[in-house]
Design an enzyme around this catalytic site. Sequence first.
Site, PDB file in Angstrom:
ATOM      1  N   THR A   1       0.882  -1.237  -0.118  1.00 24.12           N
ATOM      2  CA  THR A   1       0.044   0.115   0.087  1.00 24.12           C
ATOM      3  C   THR A   1       0.842   1.092   0.078  1.00 24.12           C
ATOM      4  OG1 THR A   1      -2.100   0.999   1.007  1.00 24.12           O
ATOM      5  CG2 THR A   1      -0.291   0.271   2.680  1.00 24.12           C
ATOM      6  N   ASN A   2       0.211   2.559   0.156  1.00 25.19           N
ATOM      7  CA  ASN A   2       0.882   3.619   0.339  1.00 25.19           C
ATOM      8  C   ASN A   2       0.577   4.389   1.428  1.00 25.19           C
ATOM      9  OD1 ASN A   2      -0.999   5.270  -0.735  1.00 25.19           O
ATOM     10  ND2 ASN A   2      -1.021   4.007  -2.532  1.00 25.19           N
ATOM     11  N   ARG A   3       1.050   5.736   1.583  1.00 22.88           N
ATOM     12  CA  ARG A   3       0.680   6.684   2.775  1.00 22.88           C
ATOM     13  C   ARG A   3      -0.454   7.678   2.481  1.00 22.88           C
ATOM     14  NH1 ARG A   3       5.391  10.048   2.765  1.00 22.88           N
ATOM     15  NH2 ARG A   3       3.912  11.268   4.440  1.00 22.88           N
TER      16      ARG A   3
END
Length: 222
Positions: free
Chosen positions: A21-23
């Site tokens: 995933t990412n931020r």
Amino acid sequence: MRLLVTAGPTREAIDPVRFLTNRSSGKMGYAIAEAAVDRGHEVVLVSGPVNLATPEGLTDGAAVESARDMFEAVRDRIDGCDAAIFCAAVADYRPVKFQEEKIKKTGDSLTLELEKTEDILGSARPIFGFEGVLVGFAAETNNLEEFAWAKLEKKGCDLLVANDVSRRDIGFDSDRNEVRLFFANGRRQSLPAASKSALGAQLVEIVETLVAERGRNDGMME
Ligand code: PMT
């Protein structure tokens, strides 16, 4: 107007307990959706997994997990929208193979093979046949202007909203952002640092103008 907004990250499952995933927190996309509801528009929000309250007054929405889910949710809802704003931070790659059972810690290293996900923004014109105002975002750490112009053209956008995600005070998971706008007619505009709520309202106003301009141009073609 009827407006579709994508927001938040996607999660690409590796095994039953792990994902890529990412931020992205979803704050920017939710701020746009909330501003559009406040301005009296019909809003369809397609959101990845976030820790935010669902905005009140949505016309339609979908909570999704992966890029594939988001692609399908957008495909099924974009028809009939006057504008679509793609603010989600969609994973560009996912594991080729989902491991049905939790991967065990056996070797000193582990190699994951990844494949490209669906390009949702890039599908809007050629695959979904979307003819409304198309707004993409660009999250860049370098060469922001060059990459923004390239994305605008490649994806058939009317407007590209670019932010510098190398900075900690704006962009991912911050309450504030600062964006540069690149329009299909070559015009540029900067929106100085402000709360995501304030920027959301400014962006919705700009999109209202683009939708109105498109309506006038379509009228002239008839
Ligand atoms: O969520 P926040 O914490 O508030 O942070 C906001 C933000 C930084 C996530 C937001 O402002 C932002 O920049 N969103 C776009 C993030 C991104 O994935 O940018 P990109 O340059 O990788 O992608 C370009 C465009 O293609 C984006 O409109 C993206 O939604 C879209 N895309 C990307 C990949 C993919 N497979 N499908 C897509 O539709």
